[in-house]
Enzyme design. Sequence first.
Site, PDB file in Angstrom:
ATOM      1  N   CYS A 102       3.753  68.741  37.149  1.00 12.82           N
ATOM      2  CA  CYS A 102       3.988  69.903  37.843  1.00 12.82           C
ATOM      3  C   CYS A 102       4.568  71.239  36.883  1.00 12.82           C
ATOM      4  O   CYS A 102       5.397  71.169  36.108  1.00 12.82           O
ATOM      5  CB  CYS A 102       5.348  69.696  38.834  1.00 12.82           C
ATOM      6  SG  CYS A 102       6.078  70.869  39.722  1.00 12.82           S
ATOM      7  N   CYS A 109      11.582  83.926  39.950  1.00 12.89           N
ATOM      8  CA  CYS A 109      10.823  84.295  41.168  1.00 12.89           C
ATOM      9  C   CYS A 109      11.529  85.357  42.037  1.00 12.89           C
ATOM     10  O   CYS A 109      12.635  85.504  42.100  1.00 12.89           O
ATOM     11  CB  CYS A 109      10.826  82.770  42.014  1.00 12.89           C
ATOM     12  SG  CYS A 109       9.971  82.940  43.456  1.00 12.89           S
ATOM     13  N   GLY A 156       8.432  79.497  40.318  1.00 12.78           N
ATOM     14  CA  GLY A 156       7.495  80.719  40.494  1.00 12.78           C
ATOM     15  C   GLY A 156       6.716  80.540  41.895  1.00 12.78           C
ATOM     16  O   GLY A 156       6.673  79.604  42.335  1.00 12.78           O
ATOM     17  N   GLU A 157       6.260  81.807  41.942  1.00  9.97           N
ATOM     18  CA  GLU A 157       5.345  81.860  43.229  1.00  9.97           C
ATOM     19  C   GLU A 157       3.870  82.072  42.706  1.00  9.97           C
ATOM     20  O   GLU A 157       3.655  83.145  42.000  1.00  9.97           O
ATOM     21  CB  GLU A 157       5.794  82.886  44.096  1.00  9.97           C
ATOM     22  CG  GLU A 157       4.618  83.315  45.364  1.00  9.97           C
ATOM     23  CD  GLU A 157       4.066  82.253  46.003  1.00  9.97           C
ATOM     24  OE1 GLU A 157       4.784  81.554  46.465  1.00  9.97           O
ATOM     25  OE2 GLU A 157       2.856  81.949  46.222  1.00  9.97           O
ATOM     26  N   SER A 188       0.945  75.644  45.424  1.00 11.47           N
ATOM     27  CA  SER A 188       1.869  75.574  46.469  1.00 11.47           C
ATOM     28  C   SER A 188       2.177  77.114  46.615  1.00 11.47           C
ATOM     29  O   SER A 188       2.583  77.850  45.716  1.00 11.47           O
ATOM     30  CB  SER A 188       3.005  74.840  46.340  1.00 11.47           C
ATOM     31  OG  SER A 188       3.885  74.877  47.366  1.00 11.47           O
ATOM     32  N   SER A 211       4.465  76.120  51.701  1.00  5.30           N
ATOM     33  CA  SER A 211       5.875  75.920  52.219  1.00  5.30           C
ATOM     34  C   SER A 211       6.236  76.509  53.575  1.00  5.30           C
ATOM     35  O   SER A 211       6.434  77.523  53.510  1.00  5.30           O
ATOM     36  CB  SER A 211       6.772  76.345  51.036  1.00  5.30           C
ATOM     37  OG  SER A 211       6.429  75.709  49.835  1.00  5.30           O
ATOM     38  N   LEU A 212       6.410  75.669  54.297  1.00  6.91           N
ATOM     39  CA  LEU A 212       6.488  75.947  55.650  1.00  6.91           C
ATOM     40  C   LEU A 212       8.165  75.844  56.236  1.00  6.91           C
ATOM     41  O   LEU A 212       8.490  77.125  56.498  1.00  6.91           O
ATOM     42  CB  LEU A 212       5.852  75.122  56.717  1.00  6.91           C
ATOM     43  CG  LEU A 212       5.434  75.850  58.140  1.00  6.91           C
ATOM     44  CD1 LEU A 212       4.668  76.965  57.882  1.00  6.91           C
ATOM     45  CD2 LEU A 212       4.827  74.805  58.970  1.00  6.91           C
ATOM     46  N   ASN A 287      16.725  69.053  48.269  1.00  4.25           N
ATOM     47  CA  ASN A 287      17.637  68.741  47.155  1.00  4.25           C
ATOM     48  C   ASN A 287      18.720  69.765  47.240  1.00  4.25           C
ATOM     49  O   ASN A 287      18.528  70.862  47.189  1.00  4.25           O
ATOM     50  CB  ASN A 287      16.615  69.008  46.137  1.00  4.25           C
ATOM     51  CG  ASN A 287      16.151  67.646  45.256  1.00  4.25           C
ATOM     52  OD1 ASN A 287      16.808  66.780  45.069  1.00  4.25           O
ATOM     53  ND2 ASN A 287      14.806  67.804  45.427  1.00  4.25           N
TER      54      ASN A 287
HETATM   55  N1  SAH Z   1       6.290  79.368  45.273  1.00  2.00           N
HETATM   56  C1  SAH Z   1       5.786  78.074  45.692  1.00  2.00           C
HETATM   57  C2  SAH Z   1       5.817  76.953  44.748  1.00  2.00           C
HETATM   58  C3  SAH Z   1       7.121  76.424  44.029  1.00  2.00           C
HETATM   59  S1  SAH Z   1       8.458  75.538  44.859  1.00  2.00           S
HETATM   60  C4  SAH Z   1       6.041  77.765  47.133  1.00  2.00           C
HETATM   61  O1  SAH Z   1       7.095  78.358  47.504  1.00  2.00           O
HETATM   62  O2  SAH Z   1       5.416  76.853  47.483  1.00  2.00           O
HETATM   63  C5  SAH Z   1       7.684  73.993  45.406  1.00  2.00           C
HETATM   64  C6  SAH Z   1       8.404  73.363  46.534  1.00  2.00           C
HETATM   65  O3  SAH Z   1       9.741  73.162  46.464  1.00  2.00           O
HETATM   66  C7  SAH Z   1       8.129  74.405  47.871  1.00  2.00           C
HETATM   67  O4  SAH Z   1       7.759  73.866  48.818  1.00  2.00           O
HETATM   68  C8  SAH Z   1       9.726  74.872  47.874  1.00  2.00           C
HETATM   69  O5  SAH Z   1       9.922  75.344  48.996  1.00  2.00           O
HETATM   70  C9  SAH Z   1      10.474  73.625  47.783  1.00  2.00           C
HETATM   71  N2  SAH Z   1      11.839  73.496  47.166  1.00  2.00           N
HETATM   72  C10 SAH Z   1      12.330  74.675  46.642  1.00  2.00           C
HETATM   73  N3  SAH Z   1      13.745  74.354  46.383  1.00  2.00           N
HETATM   74  C11 SAH Z   1      13.933  73.190  47.215  1.00  2.00           C
HETATM   75  C12 SAH Z   1      15.216  72.300  47.403  1.00  2.00           C
HETATM   76  N4  SAH Z   1      16.166  72.570  47.087  1.00  2.00           N
HETATM   77  N5  SAH Z   1      14.826  71.036  48.186  1.00  2.00           N
HETATM   78  C13 SAH Z   1      13.567  70.713  48.459  1.00  2.00           C
HETATM   79  N6  SAH Z   1      12.449  71.513  48.089  1.00  2.00           N
HETATM   80  C14 SAH Z   1      12.805  72.765  47.364  1.00  2.00           C
END
Ligand code: SAH
Length: 342
Positions: A102, A109, A156-157, A188, A211-212, A287
Amino acid sequence: MNIKSMTLPELQEALKAMGQPAFRAKQVYTWLHKGVRSYDEMTNLSKELRAKLQEAYPFYTPQVIRKQESAKDGTIKYLWRLSDGNCVETVLMRYHYGNTVCISTEVGCRMGCAFCASTIGGLVRRLEPHEMVDEVLFTQIDSGLPVSRVVLMGIGEPLDNFDNVMRFLELIGSKDGMNLGMRHISLSTCGLVPKIDELAEKKLQISLAISLHGPNDAIRDRVMPVNKAYPIDVLLAACRRYYEATSRRIHFEYAMIDGVNDREQDAKELLRRLKGLPAHFNLIPLNHVEESPLKPSSRTAVARFQKILEDGGITATVRRTLGSDIDASCGQLRRKYTKNQG
Ligand code: SAH
């Protein structure tokens, strides 16, 4: 441009300008993407050429600042120092179907999701293609474990760093590089709609994960500022277009947050909104991030949610929380490290 961000044809041009024959570029490219740390390791090049390359195209190898290995599941997390002193995280997860890396795509970000540690200090800068290649390469080399899948789900995005990410995919997919199949890569995004459309046009065979984290605008607005620019129905319409263009089922990530998005009515609303779209849900118990008041859902709430989705015809898996003993989620290690430095 950094020599490791060049595609093979670009490297051929660069070496041609140095008076070198075309086959040299392939040799150099292969060495670079095997993870050599200096030109001196390129033993089939003359000493003179190695020196010339060093002068024209110096390259840097990321250094391990921290390495943590989970005693529970073997997940390994790296904190790397980049050439300018910034740092990013890479996580290696061990699944029965192979090892998955990963990677981070940016330092920090700017998306501002309420539950995410990566966004707390904002965006520092975007990663260059070779820096993402290095995350995969050196995680593989340092751990000694072969990597068969790559997910762009770290700090990051990725769609906010679109061109560099596209080039990174081209590099790791190239047959003289790591030769990773696009089907083994997942990207993602929090939902940057115009970029999802741009990605669809490329018709890559990568998996798209969205990420919904909420079934409607009211809930998404609360936790994801991006929803104000691209509301849920606009996002889901882009997902439908992506599916039409690629025939790839969409993966939805859904962090389960206690009392925010985990109620029965939320699951039912998702079923209504997603009707007809081939989808898979990854339910991730949130988390907990120190700076955030949001709490993870209970196991029973997660199980109930999963059952409603599945009864409605959407497959849903509850993601195993790998590496929970080593802060192996999104930005937490970098956050702690930079906090202690500051
Ligand atoms: N920016 C992208 C990819 C990075 S985050 C995105 O938003 O998809 C990867 C995944 O982890 C995303 O689904 C994000 O929403 C999730 N994520 C971030 N912080 C989290 C947390 N504290 N607990 C669970 N998932 C989390």
